[in-house]
Design a protein around this motif. Structure first.
Motif, PDB file in Angstrom:
ATOM      1  N   ARG A  51       0.808  -1.209   0.000  1.00  0.00           N
ATOM      2  CA  ARG A  51       0.000   0.000   0.000  1.00  0.00           C
ATOM      3  C   ARG A  51       0.843   1.262   0.000  1.00  0.00           C
ATOM      4  NH1 ARG A  51      -5.606   0.103   0.712  1.00  0.00           N
ATOM      5  NH2 ARG A  51      -5.288   2.225  -0.061  1.00  0.00           N
ATOM      6  N   GLU A  52       2.090   1.156   0.389  1.00  0.00           N
ATOM      7  CA  GLU A  52       2.961   2.328   0.412  1.00  0.00           C
ATOM      8  C   GLU A  52       3.844   2.413  -0.829  1.00  0.00           C
ATOM      9  OE1 GLU A  52       4.005   3.797   4.526  1.00  0.00           O
ATOM     10  OE2 GLU A  52       4.101   1.645   4.863  1.00  0.00           O
ATOM     11  N   SER A  53       3.495   1.634  -1.846  1.00  0.00           N
ATOM     12  CA  SER A  53       4.254   1.646  -3.097  1.00  0.00           C
ATOM     13  C   SER A  53       3.309   1.754  -4.280  1.00  0.00           C
ATOM     14  CB  SER A  53       5.095   0.371  -3.223  1.00  0.00           C
ATOM     15  OG  SER A  53       5.600   0.222  -4.535  1.00  0.00           O
ATOM     16  N   LEU A  54       3.321   2.880  -4.966  1.00  0.00           N
ATOM     17  CA  LEU A  54       2.489   3.063  -6.154  1.00  0.00           C
ATOM     18  C   LEU A  54       2.863   2.070  -7.265  1.00  0.00           C
ATOM     19  CD1 LEU A  54       0.405   4.490  -7.918  1.00  0.00           C
ATOM     20  CD2 LEU A  54       2.126   6.258  -8.403  1.00  0.00           C
ATOM     21  N   PRO A  55       4.164   1.881  -7.567  1.00  0.00           N
ATOM     22  CA  PRO A  55       4.510   0.935  -8.635  1.00  0.00           C
ATOM     23  C   PRO A  55       3.978  -0.475  -8.395  1.00  0.00           C
ATOM     24  CG  PRO A  55       6.405   2.309  -8.111  1.00  0.00           C
ATOM     25  CD  PRO A  55       5.363   2.597  -7.079  1.00  0.00           C
ATOM     26  N   SER A  56       3.975  -0.928  -7.129  1.00  0.00           N
ATOM     27  CA  SER A  56       3.481  -2.290  -6.861  1.00  0.00           C
ATOM     28  C   SER A  56       1.998  -2.392  -7.173  1.00  0.00           C
ATOM     29  CB  SER A  56       3.745  -2.678  -5.397  1.00  0.00           C
ATOM     30  OG  SER A  56       2.738  -2.183  -4.525  1.00  0.00           O
ATOM     31  N   GLN A  57       1.242  -1.336  -6.930  1.00  0.00           N
ATOM     32  CA  GLN A  57      -0.191  -1.350  -7.217  1.00  0.00           C
ATOM     33  C   GLN A  57      -0.451  -1.225  -8.713  1.00  0.00           C
ATOM     34  OE1 GLN A  57      -2.776   0.730  -4.204  1.00  0.00           O
ATOM     35  NE2 GLN A  57      -0.792   1.496  -3.473  1.00  0.00           N
ATOM     36  N   GLU A  58       0.322  -0.387  -9.377  1.00  0.00           N
ATOM     37  CA  GLU A  58       0.154  -0.254 -10.826  1.00  0.00           C
ATOM     38  C   GLU A  58       0.425  -1.583 -11.526  1.00  0.00           C
ATOM     39  OE1 GLU A  58       1.229   4.415 -11.692  1.00  0.00           O
ATOM     40  OE2 GLU A  58       2.895   2.995 -11.457  1.00  0.00           O
ATOM     41  N   LYS A  59       1.430  -2.299 -11.070  1.00  0.00           N
ATOM     42  CA  LYS A  59       1.759  -3.601 -11.644  1.00  0.00           C
ATOM     43  C   LYS A  59       0.656  -4.624 -11.356  1.00  0.00           C
ATOM     44  CE  LYS A  59       5.259  -7.263 -11.491  1.00  0.00           C
ATOM     45  NZ  LYS A  59       6.539  -7.704 -10.874  1.00  0.00           N
ATOM     46  N   ALA A  60       0.159  -4.636 -10.108  1.00  0.00           N
ATOM     47  CA  ALA A  60      -0.844  -5.624  -9.710  1.00  0.00           C
ATOM     48  C   ALA A  60      -2.188  -5.401 -10.400  1.00  0.00           C
ATOM     49  CB  ALA A  60      -1.025  -5.597  -8.197  1.00  0.00           C
ATOM     50  N   PHE A  61      -2.545  -4.153 -10.643  1.00  0.00           N
ATOM     51  CA  PHE A  61      -3.866  -3.839 -11.178  1.00  0.00           C
ATOM     52  C   PHE A  61      -3.874  -3.681 -12.699  1.00  0.00           C
ATOM     53  CE2 PHE A  61      -4.410  -1.463  -6.898  1.00  0.00           C
ATOM     54  CZ  PHE A  61      -4.598  -2.666  -6.244  1.00  0.00           C
ATOM     55  N   ALA A  62      -2.717  -3.802 -13.341  1.00  0.00           N
ATOM     56  CA  ALA A  62      -2.616  -3.591 -14.788  1.00  0.00           C
ATOM     57  C   ALA A  62      -3.520  -4.560 -15.552  1.00  0.00           C
ATOM     58  CB  ALA A  62      -1.168  -3.773 -15.235  1.00  0.00           C
ATOM     59  N   ASN A  63      -4.170  -4.031 -16.591  1.00  0.00           N
ATOM     60  CA  ASN A  63      -4.985  -4.833 -17.518  1.00  0.00           C
ATOM     61  C   ASN A  63      -6.181  -5.509 -16.852  1.00  0.00           C
ATOM     62  OD1 ASN A  63      -3.071  -4.309 -19.644  1.00  0.00           O
ATOM     63  ND2 ASN A  63      -1.763  -5.895 -18.757  1.00  0.00           N
ATOM     64  N   GLN A  64      -6.658  -4.945 -15.720  1.00  0.00           N
ATOM     65  CA  GLN A  64      -7.823  -5.512 -15.045  1.00  0.00           C
ATOM     66  C   GLN A  64      -8.829  -4.415 -14.721  1.00  0.00           C
ATOM     67  OE1 GLN A  64      -7.095  -8.852 -12.192  1.00  0.00           O
ATOM     68  NE2 GLN A  64      -5.055  -7.961 -12.046  1.00  0.00           N
ATOM     69  N   THR A  65     -10.091  -4.787 -14.610  1.00  0.00           N
ATOM     70  CA  THR A  65     -11.142  -3.862 -14.190  1.00  0.00           C
ATOM     71  C   THR A  65     -12.053  -4.553 -13.190  1.00  0.00           C
ATOM     72  OG1 THR A  65     -12.617  -4.509 -16.005  1.00  0.00           O
ATOM     73  CG2 THR A  65     -11.153  -2.618 -16.395  1.00  0.00           C
ATOM     74  N   TRP A  66     -12.681  -3.738 -12.350  1.00  0.00           N
ATOM     75  CA  TRP A  66     -13.628  -4.248 -11.358  1.00  0.00           C
ATOM     76  C   TRP A  66     -14.809  -3.286 -11.271  1.00  0.00           C
ATOM     77  CZ3 TRP A  66      -8.341  -4.047 -10.534  1.00  0.00           C
ATOM     78  CH2 TRP A  66      -7.694  -5.295 -10.388  1.00  0.00           C
ATOM     79  N   ASP A  67     -15.928  -3.789 -10.806  1.00  0.00           N
ATOM     80  CA  ASP A  67     -17.091  -2.932 -10.594  1.00  0.00           C
ATOM     81  C   ASP A  67     -16.944  -2.127  -9.301  1.00  0.00           C
ATOM     82  OD1 ASP A  67     -18.653  -3.918 -12.872  1.00  0.00           O
ATOM     83  OD2 ASP A  67     -18.732  -5.785 -11.731  1.00  0.00           O
ATOM     84  N   VAL A  68     -16.433  -2.805  -8.270  1.00  0.00           N
ATOM     85  CA  VAL A  68     -16.331  -2.188  -6.941  1.00  0.00           C
ATOM     86  C   VAL A  68     -14.997  -2.541  -6.307  1.00  0.00           C
ATOM     87  CG1 VAL A  68     -17.344  -2.069  -4.614  1.00  0.00           C
ATOM     88  CG2 VAL A  68     -18.836  -2.359  -6.600  1.00  0.00           C
ATOM     89  N   VAL A  69     -14.422  -1.592  -5.590  1.00  0.00           N
ATOM     90  CA  VAL A  69     -13.260  -1.875  -4.748  1.00  0.00           C
ATOM     91  C   VAL A  69     -13.665  -1.629  -3.298  1.00  0.00           C
ATOM     92  CG1 VAL A  69     -12.333   0.473  -5.099  1.00  0.00           C
ATOM     93  CG2 VAL A  69     -10.856  -1.327  -4.193  1.00  0.00           C
ATOM     94  N   PHE A  70     -13.304  -2.564  -2.430  1.00  0.00           N
ATOM     95  CA  PHE A  70     -13.510  -2.420  -0.993  1.00  0.00           C
ATOM     96  C   PHE A  70     -12.133  -2.195  -0.368  1.00  0.00           C
ATOM     97  CE2 PHE A  70     -16.966  -5.143  -2.459  1.00  0.00           C
ATOM     98  CZ  PHE A  70     -18.080  -4.632  -1.807  1.00  0.00           C
ATOM     99  N   ASP A  71     -11.933  -1.042   0.227  1.00  0.00           N
ATOM    100  CA  ASP A  71     -10.623  -0.706   0.800  1.00  0.00           C
ATOM    101  C   ASP A  71     -10.648  -0.922   2.307  1.00  0.00           C
ATOM    102  OD1 ASP A  71      -8.189   0.294   1.554  1.00  0.00           O
ATOM    103  OD2 ASP A  71      -8.352   2.154   0.412  1.00  0.00           O
ATOM    104  N   GLN A  72      -9.981  -1.995   2.745  1.00  0.00           N
ATOM    105  CA  GLN A  72      -9.948  -2.365   4.157  1.00  0.00           C
ATOM    106  C   GLN A  72      -8.612  -2.025   4.825  1.00  0.00           C
ATOM    107  OE1 GLN A  72     -13.414  -3.194   4.736  1.00  0.00           O
ATOM    108  NE2 GLN A  72     -12.573  -4.808   6.003  1.00  0.00           N
ATOM    109  N   THR A  73      -7.636  -1.519   4.060  1.00  0.00           N
ATOM    110  CA  THR A  73      -6.279  -1.435   4.603  1.00  0.00           C
ATOM    111  C   THR A  73      -5.625  -0.064   4.480  1.00  0.00           C
ATOM    112  OG1 THR A  73      -5.323  -2.207   2.498  1.00  0.00           O
ATOM    113  CG2 THR A  73      -5.851  -3.888   4.158  1.00  0.00           C
ATOM    114  N   CYS A  74      -6.415   0.970   4.292  1.00  0.00           N
ATOM    115  CA  CYS A  74      -5.836   2.308   4.103  1.00  0.00           C
ATOM    116  C   CYS A  74      -5.668   3.040   5.430  1.00  0.00           C
ATOM    117  CB  CYS A  74      -6.710   3.135   3.177  1.00  0.00           C
ATOM    118  SG  CYS A  74      -6.110   4.814   2.976  1.00  0.00           S
ATOM    119  N   TYR A  75      -4.441   3.519   5.682  1.00  0.00           N
ATOM    120  CA  TYR A  75      -4.170   4.247   6.919  1.00  0.00           C
ATOM    121  C   TYR A  75      -3.415   5.552   6.669  1.00  0.00           C
ATOM    122  CZ  TYR A  75      -5.709  -0.036   9.117  1.00  0.00           C
ATOM    123  OH  TYR A  75      -6.464  -1.124   9.490  1.00  0.00           O
TER     124      TYR A  75
END
Length: 296
Positions: A51-75
């Motif tokens: 969560r503290e790394s933008l590149p890790s999220q960009e890599k993980a979420f690439a080429n995917q879509t979702w209807d809803v995101v549930f954010d349980q871990t933001c601090y």
């Protein structure tokens, strides 16, 4: 909702939420650090993020879509800003697990008592928000980031204290154990009052609010509040013992609920939308009885 991304989802009511999504035929992806084991088997997709790394999220979420995101871990606001950037164009609705802690200490707080649209903040990381005051500021700032954009629908779910028989934090159970062991409980002000919600209801609320058209902040939970004094008296009645309550806090005696003030939310908006919650006293009575009966 056909596809959901859950940031977290491997602990407590986040895990209950994932099971609920699976049971209702939703294709679920959980995004975690990959450190917590889960019992979802092959029923979910998994991606690893920091969560503290933008590149890790960009890599993980690439080429995917979702209807809803549930954010349980933001601090922190930085974390949610990075996630919004990584999910740009990939999600329609954002269900943010916020907290009653966005309010100042006090009673009967309605959603209007904290306005995230006008909250001024600095873009900090989670390590820069220590303690309960830091937690309050972090959740406030995260909400402010979310509501400052208009590309994604946002719901900020301002949960009160979450409880259940399987509460891994054992914060309510702490008080039962101390009384049964004849050990002191540190509570500076036993008159402070707190609101609560059952963990299963918390998960169901997240699920249901995702399907609704509601946007904005909302307070879910059992109506009203209960004081620490009332909780202690209930325990004394169940155990036949007298609690030893001390005003001075130590590492050993400090109640997990010994906060600088009361936290009570007004849940009229949620109930006005048709959501129903357990009666507060009945819920607490059932939990306390369970903890007494299963004490070891």
């Amino acid at each position: 909702m056909k596809k959901a991304l859950v940031l977290g989802g491997t602990k407590y009511f986040g895990k209950k939420l994932v099971h609920l999504l699976i049971q209702n035929g939703i294709e679920v992806t959980i995004a975690t650090r990959g450190r917590e084991k889960d019992d979802f088997g092959e029923k979910v997709n998994r991606v690893i993020i920091d969560r503290e790394s933008l590149p890790s999220q960009e890599k993980a979420f690439a080429n995917q879509t979702w209807d809803v995101v549930f954010d349980q871990t933001c601090y922190s606001p930085k974390e949610v800003a990075d996630t919004l950037q990584a999910l740009e164009g990939r999600v329609n609705r954002y269900i943010f697990t916020s907290s009653q802690a966005v309010y100042d200490f006090g009673l009967n707080h309605s959603e209007e008592d904290f306005n995230p649209y006008h909250f001024q903040f600095e873009m900090k990381t989670r390590s820069q928000y220590p303690g309960i005051v830091g937690y309050q500021e972090a959740k406030r700032a995260a909400e402010a980031v979310l509501f400052a954009q208009s590309d994604i629908e946002v719901v900020a779910v301002r949960f009160p204290i979450v409880v259940s028989k399987d509460d891994y934090t054992e914060r309510l159970k702490f008080h039962v154990d101390k009384v049964l062991k004849d050990e002191p409980i540190g509570i500076p002000n036993i008159k402070e009052r707190y609101s609560f919600i059952d963990a299963n209801e918390a998960a169901k609320f997240l699920f249901d609010i995702a399907y609704s058209t509601f946007t904005g902040p909302i307070n879910p939970g059992s109506k009203g509040s209960i004081s620490l004094e009332e909780i202690i008296k209930k325990i004394e009645g169940l155990t036949g013992k007298t609690a030893c309550v001390e005003k001075e806090l130590t590492k050993e005696n400090a109640s997990p609920y010994a906060m600088p003030g009361s936290f009570e939310i007004n849940t009229d908006k949620a109930t006005g939308l048709g959501f129903k919650f357990f009666n507060l006293n009945e819920m607490i009575d059932e939990l306390l009885s369970f903890y007494v009966e299963t004490f070891k």
